[in-house]
Design an enzyme around this catalytic site. Structure first.
Site, PDB file in Angstrom:
ATOM      1  N   LYS A  15       1.136   4.405  -2.797  1.00 66.96           N
ATOM      2  CA  LYS A  15       0.920   5.840  -2.539  1.00 66.96           C
ATOM      3  C   LYS A  15       2.178   6.650  -2.846  1.00 66.96           C
ATOM      4  O   LYS A  15       2.092   7.828  -3.191  1.00 66.96           O
ATOM      5  CB  LYS A  15       0.437   6.046  -1.100  1.00 66.96           C
ATOM      6  CG  LYS A  15      -0.983   5.519  -0.861  1.00 66.96           C
ATOM      7  CD  LYS A  15      -1.995   6.212  -1.772  1.00 66.96           C
ATOM      8  CE  LYS A  15      -3.404   5.678  -1.599  1.00 66.96           C
ATOM      9  NZ  LYS A  15      -4.391   6.349  -2.452  1.00 66.96           N
ATOM     10  N   TYR A  73       0.837  -1.206   0.000  1.00 62.60           N
ATOM     11  CA  TYR A  73       0.000   0.000   0.000  1.00 62.60           C
ATOM     12  C   TYR A  73       0.872   1.256   0.000  1.00 62.60           C
ATOM     13  O   TYR A  73       0.617   2.197  -0.772  1.00 62.60           O
ATOM     14  CB  TYR A  73      -0.933  -0.014   1.224  1.00 62.60           C
ATOM     15  CG  TYR A  73      -1.767   1.245   1.333  1.00 62.60           C
ATOM     16  CD1 TYR A  73      -2.788   1.497   0.422  1.00 62.60           C
ATOM     17  CD2 TYR A  73      -1.524   2.188   2.333  1.00 62.60           C
ATOM     18  CE1 TYR A  73      -3.550   2.657   0.511  1.00 62.60           C
ATOM     19  CE2 TYR A  73      -2.279   3.337   2.430  1.00 62.60           C
ATOM     20  CZ  TYR A  73      -3.292   3.571   1.518  1.00 62.60           C
ATOM     21  OH  TYR A  73      -4.035   4.732   1.600  1.00 62.60           O
TER      22      TYR A  73
HETATM   23  P1  NDP Z   1     -13.365   4.003   1.658  1.00 62.72           P
HETATM   24  O1  NDP Z   1     -13.197   2.532   1.690  1.00 62.72           O
HETATM   25  O2  NDP Z   1     -14.459   4.615   2.447  1.00 62.72           O
HETATM   26  O3  NDP Z   1     -13.509   4.506   0.147  1.00 62.72           O
HETATM   27  C1  NDP Z   1     -12.825   3.921  -0.920  1.00 62.72           C
HETATM   28  C2  NDP Z   1     -13.559   4.263  -2.196  1.00 62.72           C
HETATM   29  O4  NDP Z   1     -12.823   3.741  -3.328  1.00 62.72           O
HETATM   30  C3  NDP Z   1     -14.951   3.668  -2.246  1.00 62.72           C
HETATM   31  O5  NDP Z   1     -15.850   4.615  -2.748  1.00 62.72           O
HETATM   32  C4  NDP Z   1     -14.797   2.499  -3.208  1.00 62.72           C
HETATM   33  O6  NDP Z   1     -16.019   2.300  -3.904  1.00 62.72           O
HETATM   34  C5  NDP Z   1     -13.742   3.070  -4.170  1.00 62.72           C
HETATM   35  N1  NDP Z   1     -13.091   2.018  -4.941  1.00 62.72           N
HETATM   36  C6  NDP Z   1     -12.313   1.002  -4.472  1.00 62.72           C
HETATM   37  N2  NDP Z   1     -11.942   0.202  -5.490  1.00 62.72           N
HETATM   38  C7  NDP Z   1     -12.502   0.722  -6.613  1.00 62.72           C
HETATM   39  C8  NDP Z   1     -12.505   0.334  -7.986  1.00 62.72           C
HETATM   40  N3  NDP Z   1     -11.828  -0.746  -8.412  1.00 62.72           N
HETATM   41  N4  NDP Z   1     -13.185   1.090  -8.877  1.00 62.72           N
HETATM   42  C9  NDP Z   1     -13.867   2.184  -8.464  1.00 62.72           C
HETATM   43  N5  NDP Z   1     -13.894   2.600  -7.190  1.00 62.72           N
HETATM   44  C10 NDP Z   1     -13.233   1.872  -6.276  1.00 62.72           C
HETATM   45  O7  NDP Z   1     -11.948   4.601   2.100  1.00 62.72           O
HETATM   46  P2  NDP Z   1     -11.368   6.100   2.123  1.00 62.72           P
HETATM   47  O8  NDP Z   1     -12.414   7.096   1.862  1.00 62.72           O
HETATM   48  O9  NDP Z   1     -10.565   6.192   3.359  1.00 62.72           O
HETATM   49  O10 NDP Z   1     -10.353   6.028   0.895  1.00 62.72           O
HETATM   50  C11 NDP Z   1     -10.343   6.967  -0.180  1.00 62.72           C
HETATM   51  C12 NDP Z   1      -8.913   7.244  -0.609  1.00 62.72           C
HETATM   52  O11 NDP Z   1      -8.207   7.883   0.470  1.00 62.72           O
HETATM   53  C13 NDP Z   1      -8.104   5.999  -0.965  1.00 62.72           C
HETATM   54  O12 NDP Z   1      -7.320   6.262  -2.108  1.00 62.72           O
HETATM   55  C14 NDP Z   1      -7.198   5.821   0.263  1.00 62.72           C
HETATM   56  O13 NDP Z   1      -6.023   5.134  -0.060  1.00 62.72           O
HETATM   57  C15 NDP Z   1      -6.956   7.274   0.641  1.00 62.72           C
HETATM   58  N6  NDP Z   1      -6.489   7.518   2.021  1.00 62.72           N
HETATM   59  C16 NDP Z   1      -7.212   7.063   3.109  1.00 62.72           C
HETATM   60  C17 NDP Z   1      -6.755   7.293   4.406  1.00 62.72           C
HETATM   61  C18 NDP Z   1      -7.485   6.782   5.606  1.00 62.72           C
HETATM   62  O14 NDP Z   1      -6.900   6.792   6.709  1.00 62.72           O
HETATM   63  N7  NDP Z   1      -8.723   6.348   5.498  1.00 62.72           N
HETATM   64  C19 NDP Z   1      -5.500   8.045   4.639  1.00 62.72           C
HETATM   65  C20 NDP Z   1      -4.842   8.502   3.444  1.00 62.72           C
HETATM   66  C21 NDP Z   1      -5.336   8.234   2.190  1.00 62.72           C
HETATM   67  P3  NDP Z   1     -16.606   0.876  -4.352  1.00 62.72           P
HETATM   68  O15 NDP Z   1     -16.193  -0.143  -3.335  1.00 62.72           O
HETATM   69  O16 NDP Z   1     -18.081   1.130  -4.398  1.00 62.72           O
HETATM   70  O17 NDP Z   1     -16.028   0.640  -5.716  1.00 62.72           O
END
Ligand code: NDP
Length: 250
Positions: A163, A159
């Site tokens: 990033k 992961y």
């Molecule tokens: P969530 O799990 O709440 O959201 C992740 C989102 O990504 C969902 O809407 C999911 O939708 C979508 N997603 C995943 N795989 C796919 C795919 N193959 N195609 C389309 N959409 C996809 O987590 P976060 O909101 O925390 O994550 C959002 C971003 O923030 C990510 O990139 C994460 O790495 C980053 N981030 C998060 C942190 C944290 O602490 N939470 C810290 C730093 C960065 P669905 O499953 O419906 O496809």
């Protein structure tokens, strides 16, 4: 504060939950029309209803797996004409899958992370960029990086590497677009309380809950507020990179 984005269009990947969902609401509050992208269509349709009722902007729900290049090309090249002009692209879809020593990761987990966080971001960007460049008007690409891209942690090698790639891809793209009016920002949140940990631990609620114990994590709305700020900046102000930590992180 001047509103520079009212009536413009944003496309947000990973908008079905967490940070992406909050970004959709924050930009709709500014009067933007929003294309929300994710795999879970029921969540997208719920969000569309909420935003359209509350903020009187238009929302297009687009069910799409960003890992599938053909599907990305097909759906993004066939956007209805009123949705073709993207002013703000938020590459947010991303995940971690499993949390284990590098040599214990399954090939499936490795592919899921690399294909979503790196290839998905590239597929979506490449599908939209030619038209964004052709329009020759200011636009911003905001990539969801992470502090995980700056330093590895136990069990997070894949992961974290994904990033770190988001950071370098953002830098490379910024250089490639230097003669255009398109800006590229890498936003790097620290710990944010979302469904992320449940996905990473494959539904293990206890492990997921522990991540946030004793820490006042950031909220998705905190990140969305900064994203809205970046989207609404004057065209001559270009934030290359921004790190957002919660109080307990240093
Ligand atoms: P969530 O799990 O709440 O959201 C992740 C989102 O990504 C969902 O809407 C999911 O939708 C979508 N997603 C995943 N795989 C796919 C795919 N193959 N195609 C389309 N959409 C996809 O987590 P976060 O909101 O925390 O994550 C959002 C971003 O923030 C990510 O990139 C994460 O790495 C980053 N981030 C998060 C942190 C944290 O602490 N939470 C810290 C730093 C960065 P669905 O499953 O419906 O496809």
């Amino acid at each position: 504060n001047e509103n520079r984005v009212k009536g413009k269009t944003a496309l947000i990947t990973g908008a079905s939950s967490g940070i992406g969902r909050s970004c959709a609401i924050a930009l709709a509050k500014l009067g933007m029309n929003i294309i929300i992208v994710a795999r879970r269509n029921d969540l997208l349709l719920d969000l569309k209803k909420i935003i359209e009722q509350e903020y009187l902007v238009k929302v297009l729900a687009l069910q799409l797996d960003v890992r599938n290049d053909n599907e990305v090309k097909e759906k993004l090249s066939k956007l209805p004409v009123e949705w073709k002009d993207i002013d703000i692209l938020i590459n947010n879809a991303g995940l971690a899958s499993g949390l284990d020593k590098l040599y214990n990761n399954s090939s499936e987990d490795i592919s899921t992370v690399i294909d979503t966080n790196i290839k998905g971001l590239l597929y979506v960007t490449n599908a939209l960029l030619p038209h964004m460049i052709e329009r020759d008007i200011p636009a911003t690409i905001i990539n969801m990086g992470s502090v995980a891209g700056d330093a590895a942690y136990a069990g997070g090698a894949v992961y974290c590497a994904s990033k770190a790639a988001v950071k370098i891809l953002s830098d490379g793209l910024r250089i490639d677009l230097v003669d255009t009016k398109i800006k590229v920002t890498d936003i790097k949140p620290g710990l944010v309380e979302t469904n992320f940990s449940m996905v990473r631990f494959k539904g293990d609620k206890e492990r997921a809950k522990k991540v946030y114990q004793g820490i006042k994590a950031l909220t998705p709305d905190d990140i969305a507020e900064t994203v809205a700020y970046i989207a609404n900046l004057p065209t001559n102000v270009h934030i290359a990179e921004i790190t957002l930590l919660c109080n307990n992180q240093a």
